[in-house]
Design a protein around this motif. Structure first.
Motif, PDB file in Angstrom:
ATOM      1  N   ASP A  80       2.369 -14.254 105.950  1.00 20.21           N
ATOM      2  CA  ASP A  80       2.904 -13.201 106.827  1.00 20.21           C
ATOM      3  C   ASP A  80       4.330 -12.764 106.509  1.00 20.21           C
ATOM      4  N   TYR A  81       4.684 -12.750 105.240  1.00 20.85           N
ATOM      5  CA  TYR A  81       5.978 -12.202 104.852  1.00 20.85           C
ATOM      6  C   TYR A  81       5.944 -10.692 105.029  1.00 20.85           C
ATOM      7  N   LYS A  82       7.053 -10.122 105.424  1.00 20.70           N
ATOM      8  CA  LYS A  82       7.190  -8.671 105.470  1.00 20.70           C
ATOM      9  C   LYS A  82       7.435  -8.178 104.041  1.00 20.70           C
ATOM     10  N   ASN A  83       7.072  -6.930 103.783  1.00 15.03           N
ATOM     11  CA  ASN A  83       7.237  -6.375 102.436  1.00 15.03           C
ATOM     12  C   ASN A  83       8.676  -6.501 101.945  1.00 15.03           C
ATOM     13  N   ALA A  84       9.634  -6.234 102.823  1.00 13.50           N
ATOM     14  CA  ALA A  84      11.051  -6.320 102.433  1.00 13.50           C
ATOM     15  C   ALA A  84      11.424  -7.745 102.044  1.00 13.50           C
ATOM     16  N   ASP A  85      10.874  -8.728 102.757  1.00 14.94           N
ATOM     17  CA  ASP A  85      11.162 -10.131 102.431  1.00 14.94           C
ATOM     18  C   ASP A  85      10.537 -10.525 101.093  1.00 14.94           C
ATOM     19  N   ILE A  86       9.335 -10.025 100.829  1.00 13.55           N
ATOM     20  CA  ILE A  86       8.683 -10.287  99.536  1.00 13.55           C
ATOM     21  C   ILE A  86       9.543  -9.711  98.414  1.00 13.55           C
ATOM     22  N   ALA A  87      10.025  -8.496  98.622  1.00 10.26           N
ATOM     23  CA  ALA A  87      10.868  -7.850  97.611  1.00 10.26           C
ATOM     24  C   ALA A  87      12.124  -8.676  97.340  1.00 10.26           C
ATOM     25  N   LYS A  88      12.734  -9.221  98.389  1.00 16.11           N
ATOM     26  CA  LYS A  88      13.935 -10.040  98.212  1.00 16.11           C
ATOM     27  C   LYS A  88      13.624 -11.329  97.455  1.00 16.11           C
ATOM     28  N   VAL A  89      12.573 -12.023  97.900  1.00 15.36           N
ATOM     29  CA  VAL A  89      12.221 -13.307  97.288  1.00 15.36           C
ATOM     30  C   VAL A  89      11.872 -13.132  95.814  1.00 15.36           C
ATOM     31  N   THR A 143       7.827  -1.069  94.728  1.00  7.98           N
ATOM     32  CA  THR A 143       6.989  -1.775  93.755  1.00  7.98           C
ATOM     33  C   THR A 143       6.092  -2.776  94.475  1.00  7.98           C
ATOM     34  N   VAL A 144       6.656  -3.490  95.436  1.00  8.62           N
ATOM     35  CA  VAL A 144       5.872  -4.454  96.211  1.00  8.62           C
ATOM     36  C   VAL A 144       4.738  -3.730  96.938  1.00  8.62           C
ATOM     37  N   LYS A 145       5.046  -2.616  97.572  1.00 10.32           N
ATOM     38  CA  LYS A 145       4.017  -1.847  98.295  1.00 10.32           C
ATOM     39  C   LYS A 145       2.918  -1.378  97.345  1.00 10.32           C
ATOM     40  N   SER A 146       3.318  -0.912  96.167  1.00 10.57           N
ATOM     41  CA  SER A 146       2.314  -0.419  95.232  1.00 10.57           C
ATOM     42  C   SER A 146       1.458  -1.552  94.676  1.00 10.57           C
ATOM     43  N   VAL A 147       2.063  -2.731  94.430  1.00  8.29           N
ATOM     44  CA  VAL A 147       1.291  -3.887  93.957  1.00  8.29           C
ATOM     45  C   VAL A 147       0.288  -4.313  95.036  1.00  8.29           C
ATOM     46  N   ILE A 148       0.710  -4.302  96.293  1.00  5.93           N
ATOM     47  CA  ILE A 148      -0.200  -4.659  97.388  1.00  5.93           C
ATOM     48  C   ILE A 148      -1.389  -3.712  97.408  1.00  5.93           C
ATOM     49  N   LYS A 149      -1.113  -2.418  97.340  1.00  8.01           N
ATOM     50  CA  LYS A 149      -2.203  -1.432  97.384  1.00  8.01           C
ATOM     51  C   LYS A 149      -3.147  -1.603  96.192  1.00  8.01           C
ATOM     52  N   ARG A 150      -2.580  -1.711  94.986  1.00 10.86           N
ATOM     53  CA  ARG A 150      -3.414  -1.874  93.783  1.00 10.86           C
ATOM     54  C   ARG A 150      -4.243  -3.150  93.854  1.00 10.86           C
ATOM     55  N   SER A 151      -3.643  -4.215  94.343  1.00  8.40           N
ATOM     56  CA  SER A 151      -4.328  -5.509  94.413  1.00  8.40           C
ATOM     57  C   SER A 151      -5.475  -5.465  95.411  1.00  8.40           C
TER      58      SER A 151
END
Length: 163
Positions: free
Chosen positions: A134-143, A150-158
């Motif tokens: 349950d990480y937020k997209n912004a937190d994933i981007a930071k980590v 890019t994180v949003k697009s990877v999520i959608k593609r995946s």
């Protein structure tokens, strides 16, 4: 209960004997995370979990107490995974899936690991952080030190890849 930040302070001031409390608190989290990143390879996940804590203790001085310890640890775990995955050329997801199928895991675990095995390591990491932890997209981007878009697009593609 003592916070992670307080335990880190104790480690830095009094010595690393207090670090075992952090290992107890977070080892299941890191191991579970690694199981998902390795698509169910138990031995590789155990090694990576151990490497994560070894790196964490050696880089403890760089920990920023204003941030969540678990997120910092997740960053180290992902970096360990990336490093070992590149180094370990004999690690093969297809061979791993045969190993997973023969283990005494529940069929839902086997099914899950088989499904995610088609994803790249980056995709597995991002989807695991997003939907399992349950990480937020912004937190994933930071980590992961990535751009938010890019994180949003990877999520959608995946997700599209898994359909």
């Amino acid at each position: 209960m003592t916070t992670d930040q307080e335990i880190v302070e104790k480690c830095l001031k009094e010595g690393n004997e207090h670090f075992s409390e952090l290992v107890k608190r977070h080892s299941n989290y890191i191991y579970g995370f690694m199981m998902r990143l390795t698509a169910g390879n138990e031995m590789f996940s155990e090694d990576l979990t151990q490497s994560t804590f070894l790196r964490a203790i050696s880089y403890l001085k760089s920990y920023d107490p204003s941030k969540e310890f678990r997120s910092w640890l997740a960053t180290i775990a992902i970096n360990c995974f990336r490093t070992e995955f590149k180094k370990n050329s004999k690690y093969n997801l297809e061979e791993n899936m045969e190993h997973v199928a023969s283990d005494d895991k529940s069929s839902s675990d086997r099914d899950f690991y088989k499904i995610i095995s088609i994803l790249s390591t980056e995709e597995r990491a991002i989807l695991t952080m997003k939907y399992i932890y349950d990480y937020k997209n912004a937190d994933i981007a930071k980590v992961l030190n990535m751009n938010l878009n890019t994180v949003k697009s990877v999520i959608k593609r995946s997700v599209d890849k898994l359909k």
